[in-house]
Design an enzyme around this catalytic site. Structure first.
Site, PDB file in Angstrom:
ATOM      1  N   LYS A 118      -6.637  -4.772  -3.119  1.00 32.82           N
ATOM      2  CA  LYS A 118      -7.205  -5.514  -1.987  1.00 32.82           C
ATOM      3  C   LYS A 118      -8.241  -4.653  -1.268  1.00 32.82           C
ATOM      4  O   LYS A 118      -7.966  -3.509  -0.902  1.00 32.82           O
ATOM      5  CB  LYS A 118      -6.084  -5.953  -1.033  1.00 32.82           C
ATOM      6  N   ASP A 125       0.787  -1.250   0.000  1.00 30.00           N
ATOM      7  CA  ASP A 125       0.000   0.000   0.000  1.00 30.00           C
ATOM      8  C   ASP A 125       0.817   1.297   0.000  1.00 30.00           C
ATOM      9  O   ASP A 125       0.457   2.273   0.684  1.00 30.00           O
ATOM     10  CB  ASP A 125      -0.969  -0.001   1.194  1.00 30.00           C
ATOM     11  N   CYS A 159      -2.052  -2.759   7.721  1.00 31.91           N
ATOM     12  CA  CYS A 159      -2.045  -3.649   6.546  1.00 31.91           C
ATOM     13  C   CYS A 159      -0.817  -4.553   6.471  1.00 31.91           C
ATOM     14  O   CYS A 159      -0.908  -5.674   5.963  1.00 31.91           O
ATOM     15  CB  CYS A 159      -2.210  -2.826   5.284  1.00 31.91           C
TER      16      CYS A 159
HETATM   17  N1  TIU Z   1      -2.658   0.187   4.348  1.00 34.42           N
HETATM   18  C1  TIU Z   1      -3.112   0.351   5.597  1.00 34.42           C
HETATM   19  O1  TIU Z   1      -2.380   0.143   6.551  1.00 34.42           O
HETATM   20  N2  TIU Z   1      -4.402   0.848   5.751  1.00 34.42           N
HETATM   21  C2  TIU Z   1      -4.797   1.622   6.814  1.00 34.42           C
HETATM   22  O2  TIU Z   1      -5.957   2.010   6.907  1.00 34.42           O
HETATM   23  N3  TIU Z   1      -3.844   1.963   7.723  1.00 34.42           N
HETATM   24  C3  TIU Z   1      -3.969   2.798   8.785  1.00 34.42           C
HETATM   25  O3  TIU Z   1      -3.014   2.879   9.570  1.00 34.42           O
HETATM   26  N4  TIU Z   1      -5.076   3.505   8.932  1.00 34.42           N
END
Ligand code: TIU
Length: 221
Positions: free
Chosen positions: A130, A25, A163
């Site tokens: 995802k 991400d 994530c």
């Molecule tokens: N990619 C991921 O970690 N999504 C989140 O929403 N992370 C947060 O720390 N909010």
């Protein structure tokens, strides 16, 4: 076989042809202002610090011929893969699917959903969209890795406790040996990063291994 002897809690040995780098991400939605991370009330500048180390890790993986996987947390434009339980949390003024400065927040195909230019995927690398925090839930990642005979996963990306950790736990349950690179992952809440790394390597490596980028690069020189 390359072995990261200084990995914690024990040396991490891996066969490069059966190893994939999973970059979680590293998309504008989390790293630049105006995306999902900011909509949740976070200071997104905290994540930009790791970009040079993630870039070095990707360059190393490319040189070594590891499979490379990039993920994006994202939803279909009709939000059919975004349960209300997920959408209705956070700030009411900026929810998943709402319009923001980089397009609709966390929606596939919008500007904000793109992986940042500095870490853009190249031909031959997998890009996995995802809808959840984990990279395996409701994606084809498991099948793609199985097809390629991958057994070991090296993780980087954001955020460490959300994530990255969720994906690592999913992978651990599926039988992969997982190593997270400490300086190639970050959290909006730095104390959570440290605690997550401690959790992963506790109890004999209950979720996997941790190591620094230098430790990996030295072991696989
Ligand atoms: N990619 C991921 O970690 N999504 C989140 O929403 N992370 C947060 O720390 N909010």
């Amino acid at each position: 076989m390359p072995t990261v002897n200084q990995a914690l809690p024990s040396p991490f040995a891996f066969e490069p042809s059966k190893t994939a780098l999973v970059v979680i991400d590293m998309q504008r939605d989390f790293i630049e202002p105006g995306g999902f991370g900011a909509a949740l009330g976070n200071d997104v500048s905290l994540l930009a610090d790791i970009v040079p180390d993630v870039a070095r890790l990707i360059a190393h993986a490319r040189m070594r011929g590891w499979q490379i996987v990039h993920t994006r947390e994202s939803h279909a434009p009709d939000l059919s893969d975004c349960p209300p339980a997920k959408r209705l949390r956070g700030q009411p003024s900026a929810r998943i699917g709402d319009k923001g400065p980089m397009g609709r927040i966390l929606v596939r195909g919008e500007q904000g959903n793109a992986i940042i230019d500095a870490l853009a995927p190249i031909d031959g690398e997998l890009v996995i969209d995802k809808p959840g925090k984990g990279a395996f839930y409701a994606t084809r990642l498991g099948e793609e890795l199985a097809m390629r005979g991958v057994t070991h996963l090296v993780f980087a990306g954001v955020t460490t406790e959300v994530c990255v950790q969720t994906s690592m736990r999913e992978a651990n349950d599926r039988g992969y040996d997982c190593l997270v690179i400490e300086d190639a992952t970050a959290s909006y809440i730095p104390a959570f990063k440290e605690v997550t790394l401690a959790m992963i390597r506790s109890q004999g490596g209950i979720v996997g291994w941790t190591a620094t980028l230098e430790q990996l690069l030295e072991a696989d020189a």
